[in-house]
Write an enzyme that holds these catalytic residues in place. Structure first.
Site, PDB file in Angstrom:
ATOM      1  N   CYS B  75     -27.046 -10.888  33.563  1.00 24.07           N
ATOM      2  CA  CYS B  75     -27.543 -10.927  32.459  1.00 24.07           C
ATOM      3  C   CYS B  75     -28.863 -10.274  31.902  1.00 24.07           C
ATOM      4  CB  CYS B  75     -27.410 -12.139  31.503  1.00 24.07           C
ATOM      5  SG  CYS B  75     -26.161 -13.245  32.080  1.00 24.07           S
ATOM      6  N   ILE B 202     -18.739 -14.384  23.460  1.00 27.30           N
ATOM      7  CA  ILE B 202     -18.367 -13.312  24.422  1.00 27.30           C
ATOM      8  C   ILE B 202     -18.305 -12.124  23.571  1.00 27.30           C
ATOM      9  CG2 ILE B 202     -16.664 -12.312  25.955  1.00 27.30           C
ATOM     10  CD1 ILE B 202     -15.863 -15.126  26.674  1.00 27.30           C
ATOM     11  N   HIS B 326     -24.268 -11.767  23.271  1.00 20.72           N
ATOM     12  CA  HIS B 326     -24.652 -11.741  24.434  1.00 20.72           C
ATOM     13  C   HIS B 326     -23.735 -10.794  25.333  1.00 20.72           C
ATOM     14  CE1 HIS B 326     -26.654 -12.099  28.236  1.00 20.72           C
ATOM     15  NE2 HIS B 326     -26.175 -12.960  28.586  1.00 20.72           N
TER      16      HIS B 326
END
Lengths: 143, 380
Positions: B75, B202, B326
């Site tokens: 990430c 998501i 994200h």
């Protein structure tokens, strides 16, 4: 808004990895015999769990197998409700991290107890397990 | 800088989505695609069909011929890409470079996405037999934080409420609606004690920034340039069982200390921050790990509104990962784009523009469960 158009790919991929366990075979064999092994570095004395064939702390590959008692105390836990695709057939499962009395921690499922009855500090034992489909694993049970 | 709209972007493919960020970033910098000698791309890419996203997007955006690399730091891939491009310029080899973050996560179903992310710990010891998911990795931190300090599920909900409030003001955010504490607490459990509204969505999205040397900035006559003052980094064990504890992320502590030292600042000098709130507990731990407050005081900061616009250090006033979304490899680049706009005082609506005293901003971007961490300090 109109539903976006997508092309469903005709090429599917099914991947099964083969995981080499030659250098930690004692651990995997031990699980079949109901034992949980860690490795202890003969140079720096560090106890490793999960077991390792090489000590990253001091660089030595001289490690010795040592059986763990398995008794420990839960430091934290969770219950997985929304599961990954390959676990979709499982009921909700509790995953705990416990510190064993030998000083190392382990992460494993905690079975035989409802989530509402689990607490940080709870005493558990790490035990070897052979699943109904023949896989070897290990899990925590309440003491 | 350029930034696509985040969300379920099934209306565009990987390349088209990237173009939405790359083209505005070129226009903003005054350069053409042909003048970009090097592109570092942050992308995990396992949920979309292209194994070599850098070459595909470069061809589509007219960047072919530039040096290309895809950076992986989970990430934090976007920040890793930024460090890669920054280093190329700082070394003196290049005078400009582009950083791109892109992720198309919604080309697979949710259980498959959870599978891909859940495998991203120490696969053999955490996933093969135990099926850990990303919410579960952070849930174990929430449980220990709540056991050790007076942090409650309501405090976690307050983080979500705050970030949704700012997400509702951000036209690029995935979730542009406000929520209440009750709504968070009553949402379905994902990995106890984390519930649906404790988790980031998501998301598909792309972002791009152009970096340039001091000389090049002068040559281009850039008005009010934003400078990278420092990039700090660190990492932690793959196995969660080998961590120091579960009330914080040690990699965040180490990376932020390194960044503060390089920039010659302390946490109090930060006017605005974006922190890695992939889950609500992650934002509370970030306040503490970054030194915005003492360990165990994070929940108090959100209760008392210290991290809202007008508070001591506004945090995630773009909606954060929680509401903005994200897209894994994009997030680090998205943070740089947002903070650049904050430092230029260009944010609209003004309700989410942080007031500037020191013109100093901080981006905190972790990868995995604190496996990787990058802290970037920007200054205008």
């Amino acid at each position: 808004m109109d539903k976006p158009l997508t092309l469903k790919s005709a090429r599917t991929l099914h991947i099964t990895y083969n995981l080499p366990i030659s250098r930690t075979s004692k651990f995997w064999q031990g699980l079949k015999e109901g034992k949980i092994y860690a490795t202890k570095c003969q140079k720096c004395g560090r106890l490793h769990f999960p077991p390792v064939a090489d000590c990253g702390d001091c660089g030595s590959s001289n490690v010795k197998w040592t059986e763990l008692d398995g008794e420990g105390e839960i430091e934290t836990f969770t219950q997985v409700v929304v599961k990954p695709a390959s676990f979709s057939n499982e009921s909700n499962y509790i995953v705990a991290i416990a510190r064993l009395k030998e000083g190392v921690r382990a992460l494993a499922w905690l079975i035989g107890v409802e989530r509402e009855d689990v607490q940080v500090g709870m005493k558990v034992r790490l035990v070897a397990r052979v699943t109904s489909d023949g896989r070897v694993s290990y899990e925590f049970i309440p003491i | 800088m350029g930034h696509s709209r985040f969300g379920d972007r099934s209306d565009v493919n990987l390349s088209e989505l990237t173009f939405e960020a790359v083209q505005p970033s070129l226009e903003d910098s005054g350069l053409t695609a042909k003048e970009i000698p090097y592109v570092a791309v942050g992308s995990m890419g396992v949920w979309s069909e292209e194994p070599l996203p850098a070459v595909v997007i470069a061809e589509y955006c007219g960047l072919t011929g530039a040096g290309l690399v895809r950076c992986e730091a989970a990430c934090a891939s976007g920040s890793a890409a930024a460090f890669n491009a920054y280093s190329a310029i700082a070394s003196g080899q290049l005078d400009t470079a582009m950083v791109v973050g892109v992720e198309k996560m919604r080309q697979v179903d949710t259980p498959t996405a959870l599978e891909m992310i859940g495998r991203a710990g120490y696969y053999l010891w955490e996933f093969e037999n135990f099926g850990m998911t990303f919410p579960a990795y952070y849930a174990v931190h929430a449980v220990q934080h709540m056991a050790k300090y007076d942090t409650t599920e309501e405090d976690l909900a307050l983080v979500a409420v705050k970030n949704h409030r700012y997400g509702a003001m951000n036209p690029l955010a995935h979730l542009q609606h406000e929520i209440t504490v009750e709504k968070v607490l009553n949402s379905s459990v994902i990995a106890w004690p984390l519930k649906l509204y404790d988790c980031c969505p998501i998301t598909d999205g792309a972002a791009a920034v152009v970096l340039a040397s001091e000389d090049k900035v002068k040559e281009l006559g850039v008005e009010a340039p934003v400078w990278i003052e420092a990039i700090g980094f660190s990492s932690d064990t793959a196995n969660l069982s080998k961590r120091k504890n579960y009330v914080g992320l040690e990699a965040s502590v180490q990376a932020s200390r390194m960044a503060y030292k390089m920039a010659g600042i302390s946490p109090e000098d930060v006017d605005v921050a974006t922190v890695h709130d992939c889950f609500t507990i992650a934002e509370i731990m970030a306040y503490e790990d970054l030194g915005f407050c003492e360990k165990g005081e994070g929940a108090r900061m959100v209760r008392e509104g210290e991290t809202e616009v007008g508070g001591r250090i506004p945090v995630n006033v773009d909606g954060g990962l929680k509401a903005k979304g994200h897209p894994i490899g994009t997030t680090g680049v998205s943070m740089l784009a947002e903070l650049t706009k904050q430092l230029r005082e260009e944010i609209k609506p003004r309700g989410r523009q942080a007031p500037m005293k020191n013109y100093t901003a901080l981006a905190h971007n972790t990868g995995g469960t604190g496996h990787y961490c990058y802290v970037t300090i920007l200054r205008r």
